[in-house]
Design a protein around this motif. Structure first.
Motif, PDB file in Angstrom:
ATOM      1  N   PHE A 176       0.282  33.378  -9.280  1.00 36.29           N
ATOM      2  CA  PHE A 176       1.214  32.246  -9.382  1.00 36.29           C
ATOM      3  C   PHE A 176       1.192  31.404  -8.113  1.00 36.29           C
ATOM      4  N   LEU A 177       1.260  32.055  -6.941  1.00 39.62           N
ATOM      5  CA  LEU A 177       1.301  31.322  -5.682  1.00 39.62           C
ATOM      6  C   LEU A 177       0.003  30.570  -5.420  1.00 39.62           C
ATOM      7  N   VAL A 178      -1.127  31.186  -5.780  1.00 37.28           N
ATOM      8  CA  VAL A 178      -2.411  30.529  -5.538  1.00 37.28           C
ATOM      9  C   VAL A 178      -2.565  29.300  -6.437  1.00 37.28           C
ATOM     10  N   VAL A 179      -2.181  29.424  -7.712  1.00 35.99           N
ATOM     11  CA  VAL A 179      -2.244  28.262  -8.605  1.00 35.99           C
ATOM     12  C   VAL A 179      -1.299  27.175  -8.095  1.00 35.99           C
ATOM     13  N   LEU A 180      -0.138  27.577  -7.589  1.00 36.62           N
ATOM     14  CA  LEU A 180       0.829  26.621  -7.051  1.00 36.62           C
ATOM     15  C   LEU A 180       0.231  25.853  -5.872  1.00 36.62           C
ATOM     16  N   GLU A 181      -0.531  26.548  -5.037  1.00 34.46           N
ATOM     17  CA  GLU A 181      -1.150  25.915  -3.882  1.00 34.46           C
ATOM     18  C   GLU A 181      -2.308  25.022  -4.258  1.00 34.46           C
TER      19      GLU A 181
END
Length: 303
Positions: free
Chosen positions: A17-22
């Protein structure tokens, strides 16, 4: 109401989730995570079910986060930090651990610390593996998704979840071949000289370390090299100048003359930087203390 098993949510899913958000891209997220795009897409389906929100909406080539996704960023990072912290209180013996660290550092900082550190660890029979990557201008993302565990850099990422601790402080100096020329006597002479600079992957050069002076009149470097170790062959036997941190006098520019710039720039600090999730992790605390001890020795050793 459909029952959702929140216990099925794991750290890998939250990290996705965090990587896609970034990245705002499934393709780029998959590349960073080392998985297929379909794996990332499947994770997004699960996340949307868990949170009851689309989380990301397509806009051209981008996946833009919803307001709910943006609000989840800090709580999700806190959960991941908590998972990391579960191992912090375990007994730690470096000689019995399988230790591996990725360190982002340019060759000046790397060579000032790590050859000595590795010699000490080998003498103590402590098996530690290191991977060194160029730091350039480290990004927050490098820290958040553990593309590096530590950075040794004058340009640490500026974020609330990244720790910065100064370990060196030096001055930007002028290096030249003393058999060919003298140090520039005036600011005009310095600015008009032929310069050599290190150019980093992000496009910046080593001259960005100059602070507190007007750099607009400095002649652009006619020669740029990819790292500090490449400077000597292009400086030897010429009238060129290299403008670098005095620390480099201990390594690749030891055979060249060094003098203050006609206009002295602000002191330059080198920071040891890491993600806050590693604050109390025993192996990271141990490594940082070893690095700081050697850095102190370097500071106390005269040129």
């Amino acid at each position: 109401m459909k029952h959702i098993n929140y216990r099925a949510m794991d750290g890998q899913l939250l990290n996705t989730f965090l990587v896609v958000l970034e990245e705002c891209s499934v393709t780029k997220a998959a590349e960073r995570l080392g998985v297929t795009q379909s794996s990332v897409s499947h994770s997004l389906v699960r996340l949307r079910t868990f949170f009851g929100d689309p989380l990301f909406v397509r806009s051209g080539q981008l996946f833009l986060p919803t307001e709910r996704a943006m609000a989840l960023k800090e709580p999700v990072q806190s959960v991941l930090d908590g998972i990391e912290g579960l191992t912090h209180d375990r007994p730690f013996d470096p000689a019995s651990e399988d230790l591996f660290f990725i360190v982002a550092a340019n060759d000046i900082q790397r060579d000032a610390i790590f050859p000595q550190l590795i010699r000490e660890l080998e003498a103590e029979d402590i098996p530690v593996a290191f991977e060194f990557i160029p730091s350039g201008h480290p990004t927050v993302g490098m820290m958040r998704d553990a593309r590096c565990h530590l950075a040794l850099t004058p340009f640490p990422p500026d974020a609330s979840d990244v720790v910065q601790k100064p370990v060196f402080e030096g001055h930007i100096m002028c290096f030249y071949d003393g058999d060919v020329r003298d140090a520039p006597e005036s600011w005009e002479e310095y600015c008009q000289a032929d310069h050599i600079a290190v150019r980093f992957p992000d496009g910046g050069t080593s001259q960005r370390a100059l602070s507190g002076i007007d750099k607009s009149k400095i002649r652009n470097a006619r020669i740029s090299v990819p790292n500090f170790s490449s400077i000597p062959p292009f400086l030897k036997g010429t009238k060129r100048l290299a403008t670098e941190l005095d620390l480099i006098k201990r390594s690749v520019l030891r055979d060249f003359a060094m003098a203050p710039l006609p206009k002295r720039s602000d002191p330059l600090k080198i920071y040891l930087s890491w993600h806050r999730r590693s604050d109390s992790e025993p192996s990271h605390v141990w490594l940082r203390r070893r690095i700081e001890r050697i850095a102190q020795q370097v500071r106390e050793t005269p040129f």
